[in-house]
Design a protein around this motif. Structure first.
Motif, short mmCIF file in Angstrom:
data_model
loop_
_atom_site.label_atom_id
_atom_site.label_comp_id
_atom_site.label_asym_id
_atom_site.label_seq_id
_atom_site.Cartn_x
_atom_site.Cartn_y
_atom_site.Cartn_z
N THR A 1 21.43 -3.36 8.59
CA THR A 1 20.85 -2.35 7.71
C THR A 1 19.52 -1.88 8.28
OG1 THR A 1 21.87 -3.36 5.75
CG2 THR A 1 20.06 -1.82 5.38
N ILE A 2 19.41 -0.58 8.48
CA ILE A 2 18.15 0.00 8.94
C ILE A 2 17.42 0.57 7.73
CG2 ILE A 2 19.17 2.27 9.47
CD1 ILE A 2 17.24 2.42 11.88
N SER A 3 16.10 0.40 7.71
CA SER A 3 15.29 0.95 6.63
C SER A 3 13.93 1.30 7.20
CB SER A 3 15.17 -0.05 5.48
OG SER A 3 14.55 -1.25 5.92
N ARG A 4 13.13 2.02 6.43
CA ARG A 4 11.81 2.39 6.90
C ARG A 4 10.84 2.49 5.74
NH1 ARG A 4 12.36 8.16 9.71
NH2 ARG A 4 10.08 8.19 9.62
N ASP A 5 9.58 2.28 6.08
CA ASP A 5 8.48 2.47 5.14
C ASP A 5 7.61 3.58 5.72
OD1 ASP A 5 6.07 2.36 3.71
OD2 ASP A 5 6.27 0.22 3.34
N ASN A 6 7.75 4.77 5.20
CA ASN A 6 7.03 5.91 5.77
C ASN A 6 5.52 5.76 5.63
OD1 ASN A 6 9.40 7.25 6.57
ND2 ASN A 6 9.64 8.19 4.56
N ALA A 7 5.07 5.12 4.58
CA ALA A 7 3.63 4.93 4.40
C ALA A 7 3.04 4.02 5.46
CB ALA A 7 3.35 4.37 3.01
N LYS A 8 3.86 3.11 5.97
CA LYS A 8 3.41 2.16 6.99
C LYS A 8 3.87 2.54 8.39
CE LYS A 8 3.27 -1.82 3.84
NZ LYS A 8 3.78 -3.20 3.58
N ASN A 9 4.57 3.66 8.52
CA ASN A 9 5.11 4.08 9.83
C ASN A 9 5.89 2.95 10.48
OD1 ASN A 9 4.01 6.67 9.67
ND2 ASN A 9 2.09 6.03 10.63
N THR A 10 6.71 2.29 9.69
CA THR A 10 7.43 1.12 10.16
C THR A 10 8.92 1.25 9.86
OG1 THR A 10 5.50 -0.30 9.81
CG2 THR A 10 7.64 -1.39 9.92
N VAL A 11 9.72 0.80 10.82
CA VAL A 11 11.17 0.77 10.66
C VAL A 11 11.63 -0.67 10.80
CG1 VAL A 11 11.63 1.23 13.11
CG2 VAL A 11 13.35 1.81 11.39
N TYR A 12 12.66 -1.01 10.06
CA TYR A 12 13.18 -2.37 10.05
C TYR A 12 14.67 -2.37 10.41
CZ TYR A 12 9.03 -2.84 7.12
OH TYR A 12 7.74 -2.79 6.63
#
Length: 121
Positions: A68-79
């Motif tokens: 599963t790919i996800s991201r936190d746009n506020a943190k400029n981070t992808v998981y």
């Protein structure tokens, strides 16, 4: 400049799980798509998963239902959450992103340095 830094790799047994993170930093105005690639020794680099700013995702057939790919746009981070890992998924995992550094500029493509995932008993 823009840096992508991956973390979370390591050694895991077959069937196990790992969660990779990739944080973008530096001169960033906005980030478009973010992606995870992997490259095993002697093989070509392959796209594992991608995610747009709106959260639209795409996966390689081989990982559908397990990653599963996800991201936190506020943190400029992808998981990348990886479950039910297989030995053949041992590889370097690389983050990739399209980044705009300023208003009116273009999106440029950047790579992280990679993080090693080893799946072995």
């Amino acid at each position: 400049q823009v840096q992508l830094v991956e973390s979370g790799g390591g050694l895991v047994q077959p069937g196990g799980s790992l969660r990779l993170s990739c944080a973008a930093s530096g001169s960033i105005f906005s980030i478009n798509s973010m992606r995870w690639y992997r490259q095993a020794p002697g093989k070509q680099r392959e796209l594992v998963a991608s995610i747009t700013t709106a959260g639209i995702t795409n996966y390689a057939d081989s990982v559908k239902g397990r990653f599963t790919i996800s991201r936190d746009n506020a943190k400029n981070t992808v998981y990348l959450q990886m479950n039910s890992l297989k030995t053949e998924e041992t590889a370097g995992y690389y983050c990739n992103a399209d980044v705009k550094k300023a208003v009116g500029s273009y999106f440029a493509n950047y790579w992280g340095q990679g993080t090693q995932v080893t799946v072995s008993s």
